[in-house]
Write an enzyme that holds these catalytic residues in place. Sequence first.
Site, mmCIF file in Angstrom:
data_model
loop_
_atom_site.group_PDB
_atom_site.id
_atom_site.type_symbol
_atom_site.label_atom_id
_atom_site.label_comp_id
_atom_site.label_asym_id
_atom_site.label_seq_id
_atom_site.Cartn_x
_atom_site.Cartn_y
_atom_site.Cartn_z
ATOM 1 N N PRO A 21 -1.683 1.351 4.662
ATOM 2 C CA PRO A 21 -1.022 0.786 5.845
ATOM 3 C C PRO A 21 -0.642 -0.660 5.564
ATOM 4 C CG PRO A 21 -3.383 0.534 6.073
ATOM 5 C CD PRO A 21 -3.147 1.161 4.701
ATOM 6 N N ALA A 33 -1.720 -1.951 13.152
ATOM 7 C CA ALA A 33 -1.630 -1.193 11.899
ATOM 8 C C ALA A 33 -1.230 0.235 12.159
ATOM 9 C CB ALA A 33 -2.966 -1.228 11.161
ATOM 10 N N ASN A 34 -0.855 0.941 11.095
ATOM 11 C CA ASN A 34 -0.639 2.381 11.141
ATOM 12 C C ASN A 34 -1.898 3.071 10.633
ATOM 13 O OD1 ASN A 34 2.095 1.659 11.597
ATOM 14 N ND2 ASN A 34 2.725 3.557 10.610
ATOM 15 N N ARG A 35 -2.029 4.333 11.005
ATOM 16 C CA ARG A 35 -3.125 5.141 10.503
ATOM 17 C C ARG A 35 -2.742 5.616 9.102
ATOM 18 N NH1 ARG A 35 -6.842 7.133 13.825
ATOM 19 N NH2 ARG A 35 -5.702 7.155 15.775
ATOM 20 N N SER A 36 -3.457 5.189 8.098
ATOM 21 C CA SER A 36 -3.170 5.628 6.727
ATOM 22 C C SER A 36 -4.380 5.394 5.842
ATOM 23 C CB SER A 36 -1.984 4.835 6.167
ATOM 24 O OG SER A 36 -1.878 5.043 4.778
#
Length: 227
Positions: A21, A33-36
Amino acid sequence: QMSGQMDGPLSGWRTLVTSGPTHEPIDPVRYIANRSSGKQGHAIAAALARLGAMVTLVSGPTAQPDPAGVTMVHVETARDMLAACQEALPVDVAVCAAAVADWRVKAMAGQKLKKDGGHLPTLELAENPDILATLSRPGRMRPALVVGFAAETEKVVGHARAKLARKGCDWIVANDVSPSSGTFGGASNTVHLLRGDTLEDWPPLSKEAVAERLAMAIADHLVSPAD
Ligand code: CTP
Ligand code: CA
């Protein structure tokens, strides 16, 4: 470059992979943030290195160990990720697997925001640069092969086709992340590889197997680009 196969099919080729992310600060202690997990991008970097490629892996914050045999660049924000990618050029191949935050907070607070008797803060957002689209732009430094990812929950191939055209990349790995696909947090992945107009449906595979197969497809393509 000490590891990878000196005589592998990708020896002598330069590659760039983005993973993980990005974190976009709100204040010194909070971020968007993104989920990654970074699993897919790191696995691709490792697979390219095993085939002998020189690999620069530009990654946002993840819990993944640095893969063997790659040059690691750790970054936080989308803007840092773009700068690190541009620094890594020229490369022959770029694979953008990062889950880049689409927006950042326009003006990060210098001090921790404090709760204020029920008065809610408002976050003004700005759009982040598109790393995949930037790398895909025609020019002297454009990698010969630019590969993007598209995580979609519906009309997977249709959305991916539109994304490929919009970004100007050469290939897109379209990932079915609908709840029924079991992709998020799961071990298995259902992807379709769009190579321009050509569509390949891949069977459900682990992220490691997707990485392996993509690295092989890249190696085949570099050897005979017409395919
Ligand atoms: N990507 C990128 N930089 C960004 C956003 C996305 O490099 N600022 C890349 C991702 O790494 C991925 C591809 O673009 O390879 C597609 O990302 P995705 O989030 O699916 O596309 P977006 O254009 O951001 O569209 P959406 O509105 O669906 O999020
Ligand atoms: Ca996005």
